[in-house]
Design an enzyme around this catalytic site. Sequence first.
Site, PDB file in Angstrom:
ATOM      1  N   CYS A 138       0.713  -1.214  -0.061  1.00  0.00           N
ATOM      2  CA  CYS A 138       0.024  -0.034   0.334  1.00  0.00           C
ATOM      3  C   CYS A 138       0.738   1.274  -0.066  1.00  0.00           C
ATOM      4  O   CYS A 138       1.327   1.904   0.991  1.00  0.00           O
ATOM      5  CB  CYS A 138      -0.775  -0.036   1.091  1.00  0.00           C
ATOM      6  SG  CYS A 138      -2.056   1.404   1.422  1.00  0.00           S
ATOM      7  N   CYS A 141      -0.480   4.196   2.092  1.00  0.00           N
ATOM      8  CA  CYS A 141      -0.262   3.969   3.580  1.00  0.00           C
ATOM      9  C   CYS A 141       1.047   4.298   4.134  1.00  0.00           C
ATOM     10  O   CYS A 141       1.436   4.904   5.119  1.00  0.00           O
ATOM     11  CB  CYS A 141      -0.538   2.488   4.086  1.00  0.00           C
ATOM     12  SG  CYS A 141      -2.103   1.760   3.337  1.00  0.00           S
ATOM     13  N   ASP A 142       2.029   3.949   3.167  1.00  0.00           N
ATOM     14  CA  ASP A 142       3.450   3.900   3.483  1.00  0.00           C
ATOM     15  C   ASP A 142       4.398   4.520   2.822  1.00  0.00           C
ATOM     16  O   ASP A 142       5.732   4.910   3.073  1.00  0.00           O
ATOM     17  CB  ASP A 142       4.161   2.382   3.598  1.00  0.00           C
ATOM     18  CG  ASP A 142       3.111   1.620   4.508  1.00  0.00           C
ATOM     19  OD1 ASP A 142       2.888   1.984   5.600  1.00  0.00           O
ATOM     20  OD2 ASP A 142       3.070   0.321   4.186  1.00  0.00           O
TER      21      ASP A 142
END
Length: 322
Positions: A138, A141-142
């Site tokens: 992701c 997300c990261d």
Amino acid sequence: MTKKPHHSKVIVLGSGPAGYTAAIYAARAMLAPTLIQGSQPGGQLTITTDVENYPGFAEPIQGPWLMEQMQAQAEHVGTHIVMDQINKVELRGRPIRLEGDSGDTYTCDALIICTGAQARWLGLASEAHFQGHGVSACATCDGFFYKGKNVVVIGGGNTAVEEALFLTNFASKVTLVHRRDFLRAEKILQERLFKNPKIEIIWDSAVEEIVGTLAPKSVTGVVLKNVKTGATSKIPADGFFVAIGHAPATELFKGQLDMTPSGYLITAPDSTATAIQGVFAAGDVKDEVFRQAVTAAGMGCMAALEAERYLAKVEAQADAAE
């Protein structure tokens, strides 16, 4: 002590565009649905930042915000929302029965399955070893953690190209690795990718291993193998992003519902109805072709309307039998 089952005319299993839309339509039909959210309330859009292709918004919107709005709308029109993870279903009995991790059981006369899909992994031991320590599925997300660093993305479809483009907001260099010599992504996405000076593409290559340090645990590079020549090479990388698509969340229904070879639920043509009466499926859990938020929402609408008609038919048959 077994807890008393919670009965609803309609249960929507899973959230996201399909689940929330199904709940909205079922609630407006006065069916008082219960929506069981599962482990990822809001589905994949909760890990998506800019959404540009959902109708009705001239400017990009945030995926989590869109899901919050859909949930609020579902609740506003009368949906009862439950936080639980279902671990067992009995679809052929009447009423349909579901068991949750909480110990609660839920029964219903009609079930709409909207469990969506989950990220696929390569299956490498090194991938699992560094997961959460440089390996991710992701970018939204990261990606923030890779400011000014080098990252590698594996894949060749829309997901991979979108991830690579997004990561250029943070990383100094993004290397896209694909096992073929062409991409499967939409042409407009490919054009953006090819024009971006931060992105390099390595064709005809597969990932053999992710390498890194143990203390602290972190990724330092990726070992590639050219699928045509067999030659191996190692490229430096601070992060590795897997973007090879998604697998439908259908494990719960194996042995009870028909599935495609790749695990997607099978429904009747032009319908969300499964082979079991009163059980419907909508969204990414049954959509192997389009997998878009707007098509998932459309199928959620279809499922709720079909569930309403099914329940009306059952009720009419019961009245006629009296």
